[in-house]
Enzyme design. Structure first.
Site, PDB file in Angstrom:
ATOM      1  N   CYS A 113       2.614   7.772  -1.465  1.00  0.00           N
ATOM      2  CA  CYS A 113       2.854   6.365  -1.094  1.00  0.00           C
ATOM      3  C   CYS A 113       2.872   5.421  -2.305  1.00  0.00           C
ATOM      4  CB  CYS A 113       1.826   5.890  -0.079  1.00  0.00           C
ATOM      5  SG  CYS A 113       1.726   6.946   1.370  1.00  0.00           S
ATOM      6  N   HIS A 246       1.311  -1.433  -0.324  1.00  0.00           N
ATOM      7  CA  HIS A 246       1.817  -0.328   0.484  1.00  0.00           C
ATOM      8  C   HIS A 246       1.488  -0.631   1.947  1.00  0.00           C
ATOM      9  CE1 HIS A 246       2.593   3.386   2.316  1.00  0.00           C
ATOM     10  NE2 HIS A 246       1.334   3.755   2.421  1.00  0.00           N
ATOM     11  N   ASN A 276       4.113   3.297   8.621  1.00  0.00           N
ATOM     12  CA  ASN A 276       3.875   3.650   7.219  1.00  0.00           C
ATOM     13  C   ASN A 276       5.029   4.554   6.769  1.00  0.00           C
ATOM     14  OD1 ASN A 276       3.049   4.812   4.830  1.00  0.00           O
ATOM     15  ND2 ASN A 276       0.957   5.220   5.507  1.00  0.00           N
TER      16      ASN A 276
END
Ligand code: UT7
Length: 319
Positions: A113, A246, A276
């Site tokens: 990520c 993020h 996500n």
């Protein structure tokens, strides 16, 4: 001093939208649980025939067009992904070919990520040093293929998508400072432990996560990374116009803003619509805020990445 800036951004989301209510038909969860614990309302899912390089291609073309360039102007292609098209060659090489270019460097970054922040930091160094003319940095993921759709602890969290940025040389720095970190001793709390071995997948090919350990780690390192970037350029948190962390969980983002003593209004949030999307989350959020006019020329934008590895990092931009 030689410097670089982002000249254009782009994004792509697959057409299929999967809502929380649909997920509640598959696993023991509810729209209410997912929304209140994570902020996620829906996520996009790639079509069976779509590959990560296809998502990347759409986002890349938009970014190149926004930069007023053609693909032939790009001589460095970096793809941040944890869901590559294949073991090798790199998805960046496949993307390069799909863009109809060749000859320049192309490689993937496996920082999960944090991958886009890692990729942008590398592109900045290569472009500002003259090692590359113009760089394309893409975060692209198809997490829907590495999720155990019977595990409610992970399958509700992730989505597919791609975001891209074109990095060009600049007289005035647009990328002001970048800071990258990793601590492999935490690799077990978020991982896909499987490997290709002896002609088959050995070990689990699905995302495994200790959610609360990841949560605590993320809040700490995101705030630390923000302070590190700001200290490097002698700025205070209040000098930042927009924070793009993020997009994993709205509660992680809010806790980070609280630590920085910044209001929620300066946060760019896409997790509700995208879930996500790992390496794609930051460039997609950046592209949305640039195109809808929230980010304006001269604004200071703080990108904060955190992900499996563990990896984390920050980049401060002057737009
Ligand atoms: O890119 C980085 C990747 N990951 C992340 O950033 C995730 C970070 N972690 C988180 O976002 C949160 O820890 C979660 C959203 C994963 C979980 O939230 P939480 O508030 O930490 O919940 P929890 O793990 O403490 O679980 C509470 C309960 C458990 O039930 P019991 O043991 O208390 O009976 C879980 O089994 O919630 C249960 N649960 C669910 N219930 C309904 C876990 N997943 C679900 C679900 N629906 N989808």
């Amino acid at each position: 001093m030689p410097a670089s800036r982002i000249a254009g951004t782009g994004r792509y989301l697959p057409a299929r939208v999967l809502t929380n209510d649909e997920l509640a038909l598959r696993v023991a969860t509810s729209d209410e649980w997912i929304r209140t614990r994570t902020g996620i309302r829906q996520r996009h899912i790639a079509a069976p025939e779509e590959m990560t390089s296809d998502l990347a291609l759409h986002a890349a073309r938009q970014a190149i067009a926004a930069a007023g360039m053609s693909a032939a102007d790009v001589d460095l292609v970096i793809v941040a992904t944890a869901t590559p098209d294949m073991v090798f060659p790199a998805t960046a090489c496949i993307l390069q070919d799909k863009l109809g270019i060749g000859g320049g460097a192309a490689f993937d970054i496996a920082a999960v990520c944090s991958g886009f922040v890692y990729g942008l930091a590398v592109a900045d160094k290569m472009v500002s040093s003259g090692a590359a003319r113009n760089a394309l940095v893409v975060g692209a993921e198809i997490y829907s293929r590495i999720l155990d759709w019977n595990d409610r602890g992970t399958c509700v969290l992730f989505g597919d998508g791609a975001g891209a940025a074109v990095v060009v040389p600049a007289a005035e720095p647009g990328i002001l400072t970048s800071h990258l970190h990793a601590d492999g001793s935490h690799r077990g709390i978020l991982c896909v432990p499987g490997q290709v071995r002896d002609g088959r997948v050995s070990g689990s090919p699905f995302v495994h996560m200790d959610g609360s350990a990841v949560f605590k780690f993320a809040v700490k390192v995101l705030a630390d990374a923000a302070h590190e970037a700001l200290n490097a350029v002698h700025m205070a948190p209040d000098d930042v116009d927009w924070v793009i962390p993020h997009q994993a969980n709205i509660r992680i983002m809010d806790a980070t803003m609280k630590r920085l003593q910044l209001p929620h209004e300066r946060l760019i949030v896409t997790v509700g619509e995208h879930g996500n999307t790992s390496a794609a989350s930051i460039p997609m959020a950046l592209d949305i805020a640039v195109r809808d006019g929230r980010i304006e020329p001269g604004d200071h934008v703080l990108l904060l990445g955190v992900g499996g590895g563990f990896t984390w990092g920050s980049i401060l931009l002057r737009w």
